[in-house]
Scaffold this motif. Structure first.
Motif, mmCIF file in Angstrom:
data_model
loop_
_atom_site.group_PDB
_atom_site.id
_atom_site.type_symbol
_atom_site.label_atom_id
_atom_site.label_comp_id
_atom_site.label_asym_id
_atom_site.label_seq_id
_atom_site.Cartn_x
_atom_site.Cartn_y
_atom_site.Cartn_z
ATOM 1 N N GLY A 82 0.819 -1.200 0.000
ATOM 2 C CA GLY A 82 0.000 0.000 0.000
ATOM 3 C C GLY A 82 0.851 1.248 0.000
ATOM 4 O O GLY A 82 2.035 1.219 0.346
ATOM 5 N N ASN A 83 0.244 2.379 -0.385
ATOM 6 C CA ASN A 83 0.944 3.666 -0.427
ATOM 7 C C ASN A 83 2.180 3.627 -1.319
ATOM 8 O O ASN A 83 3.175 4.297 -1.033
ATOM 9 C CB ASN A 83 1.335 4.121 0.983
ATOM 10 C CG ASN A 83 0.139 4.451 1.848
ATOM 11 O OD1 ASN A 83 -0.861 4.975 1.353
ATOM 12 N ND2 ASN A 83 0.227 4.147 3.131
ATOM 13 N N ASN A 84 2.116 2.812 -2.379
ATOM 14 C CA ASN A 84 3.233 2.719 -3.325
ATOM 15 C C ASN A 84 4.508 2.224 -2.644
ATOM 16 O O ASN A 84 5.610 2.645 -2.980
ATOM 17 C CB ASN A 84 3.488 4.077 -3.986
ATOM 18 C CG ASN A 84 4.163 3.960 -5.337
ATOM 19 O OD1 ASN A 84 4.370 2.870 -5.861
ATOM 20 N ND2 ASN A 84 4.533 5.094 -5.903
ATOM 21 N N GLU A 85 4.344 1.326 -1.665
ATOM 22 C CA GLU A 85 5.469 0.764 -0.931
ATOM 23 C C GLU A 85 5.477 -0.752 -1.072
ATOM 24 O O GLU A 85 4.452 -1.372 -1.389
ATOM 25 C CB GLU A 85 5.384 1.160 0.545
ATOM 26 C CG GLU A 85 5.454 2.667 0.785
ATOM 27 C CD GLU A 85 5.168 3.031 2.226
ATOM 28 O OE1 GLU A 85 5.046 2.100 3.061
ATOM 29 O OE2 GLU A 85 5.039 4.229 2.537
ATOM 30 N N TYR A 86 6.643 -1.345 -0.813
ATOM 31 C CA TYR A 86 6.814 -2.785 -0.966
ATOM 32 C C TYR A 86 7.533 -3.361 0.250
ATOM 33 O O TYR A 86 8.314 -2.668 0.910
ATOM 34 C CB TYR A 86 7.623 -3.099 -2.232
ATOM 35 C CG TYR A 86 7.044 -2.506 -3.492
ATOM 36 C CD1 TYR A 86 6.104 -3.192 -4.250
ATOM 37 C CD2 TYR A 86 7.421 -1.232 -3.906
ATOM 38 C CE1 TYR A 86 5.568 -2.633 -5.400
ATOM 39 C CE2 TYR A 86 6.892 -0.662 -5.053
ATOM 40 C CZ TYR A 86 5.960 -1.365 -5.799
ATOM 41 O OH TYR A 86 5.424 -0.807 -6.914
ATOM 42 N N VAL A 87 7.252 -4.617 0.517
ATOM 43 C CA VAL A 87 7.939 -5.345 1.580
ATOM 44 C C VAL A 87 8.314 -6.722 1.031
ATOM 45 O O VAL A 87 7.626 -7.255 0.160
ATOM 46 C CB VAL A 87 7.057 -5.510 2.839
ATOM 47 C CG1 VAL A 87 6.782 -4.161 3.484
ATOM 48 C CG2 VAL A 87 5.743 -6.200 2.491
ATOM 49 N N PRO A 88 9.412 -7.304 1.483
ATOM 50 C CA PRO A 88 9.791 -8.646 1.009
ATOM 51 C C PRO A 88 8.839 -9.703 1.545
ATOM 52 O O PRO A 88 8.451 -9.673 2.715
ATOM 53 C CB PRO A 88 11.205 -8.823 1.553
ATOM 54 C CG PRO A 88 11.294 -7.892 2.724
ATOM 55 C CD PRO A 88 10.408 -6.734 2.407
ATOM 56 N N VAL A 89 8.444 -10.630 0.679
ATOM 57 C CA VAL A 89 7.546 -11.698 1.102
ATOM 58 C C VAL A 89 8.262 -12.686 2.010
ATOM 59 O O VAL A 89 7.640 -13.353 2.844
ATOM 60 C CB VAL A 89 6.951 -12.415 -0.126
ATOM 61 C CG1 VAL A 89 8.032 -13.165 -0.891
ATOM 62 C CG2 VAL A 89 5.819 -13.345 0.262
ATOM 63 N N ASP A 90 9.588 -12.776 1.882
ATOM 64 C CA ASP A 90 10.379 -13.643 2.746
ATOM 65 C C ASP A 90 10.896 -12.828 3.929
ATOM 66 O O ASP A 90 11.654 -11.871 3.729
ATOM 67 C CB ASP A 90 11.564 -14.238 1.989
ATOM 68 C CG ASP A 90 11.113 -15.038 0.780
ATOM 69 O OD1 ASP A 90 10.092 -15.741 0.891
ATOM 70 O OD2 ASP A 90 11.783 -14.949 -0.269
ATOM 71 N N PRO A 91 10.509 -13.165 5.165
ATOM 72 C CA PRO A 91 10.954 -12.377 6.326
ATOM 73 C C PRO A 91 12.469 -12.292 6.458
ATOM 74 O O PRO A 91 12.998 -11.316 6.973
ATOM 75 C CB PRO A 91 10.339 -13.139 7.514
ATOM 76 C CG PRO A 91 9.204 -13.915 6.931
ATOM 77 C CD PRO A 91 9.625 -14.279 5.542
ATOM 78 N N GLY A 92 13.174 -13.291 5.975
ATOM 79 C CA GLY A 92 14.620 -13.303 6.121
ATOM 80 C C GLY A 92 15.369 -12.566 5.028
ATOM 81 O O GLY A 92 16.605 -12.489 5.073
ATOM 82 N N ALA A 93 14.652 -12.017 4.037
ATOM 83 C CA ALA A 93 15.322 -11.311 2.944
ATOM 84 C C ALA A 93 15.964 -10.036 3.467
ATOM 85 O O ALA A 93 15.316 -9.218 4.121
ATOM 86 C CB ALA A 93 14.321 -10.988 1.844
#
Length: 262
Positions: free
Chosen positions: A193-204
């Motif tokens: 959301g808000n044109n932001e991204y997070v890694p799907v793998d917690p350890g990335a």
């Protein structure tokens, strides 16, 4: 006959999902640093035929298709000049600003470099439009009054000796600055959301780009291509119509059969 109803309804439902992706891309045509998504379809019959003869799967021949996944390409887009020293545009693919939610401490990544100076308890900080803190090369909130290295170099007169300039540059390199990060596998980033991204793998783990390619006083425009999205929308409309026509035809055949039985 019941299978034809299922295939038609499944096709219409998946076209609806593709419509959602297209509409989101079009809605963000003016969002700075936005990267459009693409829907990838999987034909279930082809998947089943390509499997081993003795394989036991839930995908049956003639089961139609489904949306396998959506992916985002983090390539560069065009620039628009703003003249603001707070604005930063990324000039290389697969690179992101690291931002942090001051309330929760959650870290996310964005290519939208439209920042502003915001006052907090202990001074002014560089923040995004969503109220996130911009982090520096040490993953610490970046003070808004941090001296710009390029600006200092521009202000330094030619009358200064070369040795003094080199010493000044060495000192400036250690100061906090707007930094870029990348990932070993950027395709594993998902929208938050808000044109932001997070890694799907917690350890990335994010990787700091030592020599980032970016410029100030400009912003990266949206990567949405109106022509491509409109073509995809027309294709999806046609596919949606054909899927519903299959359901209608199957219903007519069922009605004819039931009339003959009666």
């Amino acid at each position: 006959m019941n299978q034809s109803f299922y295939v038609g309804a499944l096709g219409a439902g998946n076209c609806t999902e593709k419509f959602s992706v297209i509409s989101n891309n079009l809605a963000n045509v003016n969002s700075n640093g936005f990267k459009p998504k693409t829907s990838v379809f999987s034909q279930l019959v082809s998947y089943n035929l390509n499997d081993a003869e003795d394989a036991v799967t839930e995908l049956q021949a003639g089961a139609g298709m489904k949306v396998q996944r959506t992916y985002t390409s983090f390539d560069t887009a065009g620039l628009t000049q703003t003249g603001s020293t707070m604005d930063h545009a990324i000039l290389e693919p697969n690179a992101f600003f690291m931002v942090q939610d001051p309330a929760t401490g959650a870290v996310s990544y964005t290519r939208d470099g439209h920042f502003h100076r915001a006052e907090r308890e202990d001074g002014f900080y560089l923040m995004t439009d969503a109220g996130k803190l911009v982090l520096d090369q040490n993953r610490e909130p970046l003070k808004a009054d941090v001296t710009d290295v390029d600006k200092i170099q521009a202000e330094m007169g030619e009358e200064e000796e070369e040795i003094e300039e080199e010493e000044e540059d060495e000192n400036e390199e250690d100061k906090p600055r707007v930094s870029l990060y990348t990932f070993a596998n950027p395709s594993r980033l998902v929208s938050a959301g808000n044109n932001e991204y997070v890694p799907v793998d917690p350890g990335a783990q994010p990787i700091l780009i030592e020599r980032p390619s970016m410029t100030t006083g400009a912003l990266e425009v949206s990567g949405t291509d109106m022509a491509k999205e409109l073509v995809r929308m027309i294709e999806c409309q046609r596919a949606f119509t054909y899927a519903l026509r299959m359901v209608t035809t199957s219903d007519e055949i069922e009605g004819t059969i039931n009339t003959l039985r009666g």
